[in-house]
Scaffold this active site. Sequence first.
Site, short mmCIF file in Angstrom:
data_model
loop_
_atom_site.label_atom_id
_atom_site.label_comp_id
_atom_site.label_asym_id
_atom_site.label_seq_id
_atom_site.Cartn_x
_atom_site.Cartn_y
_atom_site.Cartn_z
CD GLU A 171 -2.88 1.53 0.37
OE1 GLU A 171 -3.19 0.37 -0.34
OE2 GLU A 171 -3.35 2.49 0.34
CG ASP A 172 1.56 2.99 3.25
OD1 ASP A 172 0.43 2.92 2.91
OD2 ASP A 172 1.76 2.73 4.44
#
Length: 668
Positions: A52-53
């Site tokens: 996600e990051d």
Amino acid sequence: RAFDFADMKHRGVARQSGEPYILHPLAVASYVAELALDAHGVAAALLHDTVEDTKTSAAEIAREFGPAASGIVEGVTKFTQVETAPENGADPPLPKILSAEEYAERKRFQRLATLRKLVLAMQDDPRVLIVKLADRLHNLRTLDSMKDRQRERTSRETLDVYGPLAGRAGLYAIKNELEDLAFSYLEPITFARIQAQIAAAVAKRRNWAPRVCERIQRELRRRGVCAVVNWCVKHPLRAYYEAGKEGIKVGQLTDLLAFRVLVTEKADCYRALSVIHGKWRPIKYDDYIAHAKSNGYQSFHTLVFNLEGHDAKLHIRTHEMHRATQHGIAEYWLERAARGEYVDGSSAHGMRALVGWVSEFVELDGELGEDPTEFMKTIERDYFKDQIFIQTPKGDTLELPEGATVLDAAYKIHTDIGDHTVGATIQSADQYGNLRQRVVGPEYLLSRGAVVHVRTSRDVQPDPSWLGIVQTEYARIKINRTLRLLQRQGKAPGPDEPSPVRRVDGPLVHHSGKVARAALARCCCPCPGDKLLGVAQHGNLVTLHRDCCRHLQTTLARRRANGDPFAEPIPAEWSQINVESYRAPLLISGQDHRGLMQEISTTASQMGLNVAHSNANANTSRYRAAIAITLDIPRNISLSFVFGRLRKVPGVLRVWRDLGKGCFENPS
Ligand code: MN
């Protein structure tokens, strides 16, 4: 290796608090390790934010750490994406046109979408749930550094979705901490007040509690049962809900302090129970050992009279059962690891049995189409409500929400059984422990522990009145589907022919010719002014229903089908019946100021009314309270008088009658 990988990927990134980012996945991993999740689960926890990051691809994780860990990371990532998607994440400024209710409804809808995704992701691997819950827990623990709006959203979502889910998975340790943290952010003043009340109540018992532990231990030892006895205090949110439900102060809860009696063997639970009940009289007793909850929870609960001066709540279980209340479904891996077995991704298959309800969700999801509110309603009604457990003759346990009927159970067993249900034979133990057996109709309300043998007939098929009998969305969906099918095949039942109603004067007469003894039905709770219809019972008893009552209609329909001579309704007027009081279920909405429930109860008792049930839910929206209260009202007091008085209670916004009880449609 997973730590090094994540550390490298998150390097140079800080959390909102300013700490290095890696501390977050590390904390999540420590937590799932405490829950004894396997190595793949711990690795996935360390990696859970990399896709996600950072610029990491799912394929890279799969290559480095195998399909099990990458599957979990993918599930958690899917989740995070739902949570932070533009329509979900950023709270848009509240447009003036939306009312508070509409706004709440929209938020609800979005939360629903989240829940649905979570449940679907869990189907692939239940470890997703555990990692996600640990992630949420760490985020809540460190929520101080977030903006108010984000904090409120996260807390609200935790109470609505993650807390109940943790409970369903038997992860009580996480559930309690999640919910208390959310409570403390949403209602800091109330939370502080409740905490102070709990502390004060505990301080009052500080000599008593150790004395009780010592006493129980001594009595058990004397009879050869070796036990560890300690005590725990109810969590603030639970205490707040339960005290609110009963309209009392937190300090007055009899089970604010509960004693745990932990023994080695299951047989010791029974021995300990008999020693304790032999010594102190039980007031209320629950057996979750013979009837384990579906999340695996097992324990005896008993409230005993006057133990060293106070009533005391005791939980009796083995050390192993106790550990399971903390670890819930994670216990599965703990057991396997303890046996030295290698645990890989495919072991999630065994987990699926423990969370068997997930597959039901998935089945329903297909039926419900795109509207997540339907899905939410189903989950709230069927799964997050208080559950009862019943047995089938084969010894299987079925879990149903409170208020479920024979027909609900039949559909839960199998759609084909549900579609042909005529009723059931029920075996249950009465209060003296004697076994009772009786034959009941499909609308019969089930109680916990009953053995239900559903009776079917090929001549029976669903008709629309069944929709009024069932309590679960699951059964409702199945019935609707069969009804649509029958309609397509041209076998749909015709519209109900209303039975001709004869008018009578003078006293109410039973079909036997005797003057009737009248009683008001509890299913639909008729109030003076409602149109009445009577049902002849044994002797000269006639139960009076509102003419729209679905129980009335199904009872009469069944009697007609069986050729029962009492199948005709008895028309009745209020002037013909002699009852001392009537029962009215009411709904009250109000400003959620503290003590509202208390003031309503006081007003009711000032009018000489008895409060049969009450349930306050201050949680539906932040500023509103919804109270359901059932009053027994003397016949000479009118409902409109009661309404007038209740509306004058400060903070009350609306009072209305709960007409949904027992009726197909609400007459105006
Ligand atoms: Mn995270």
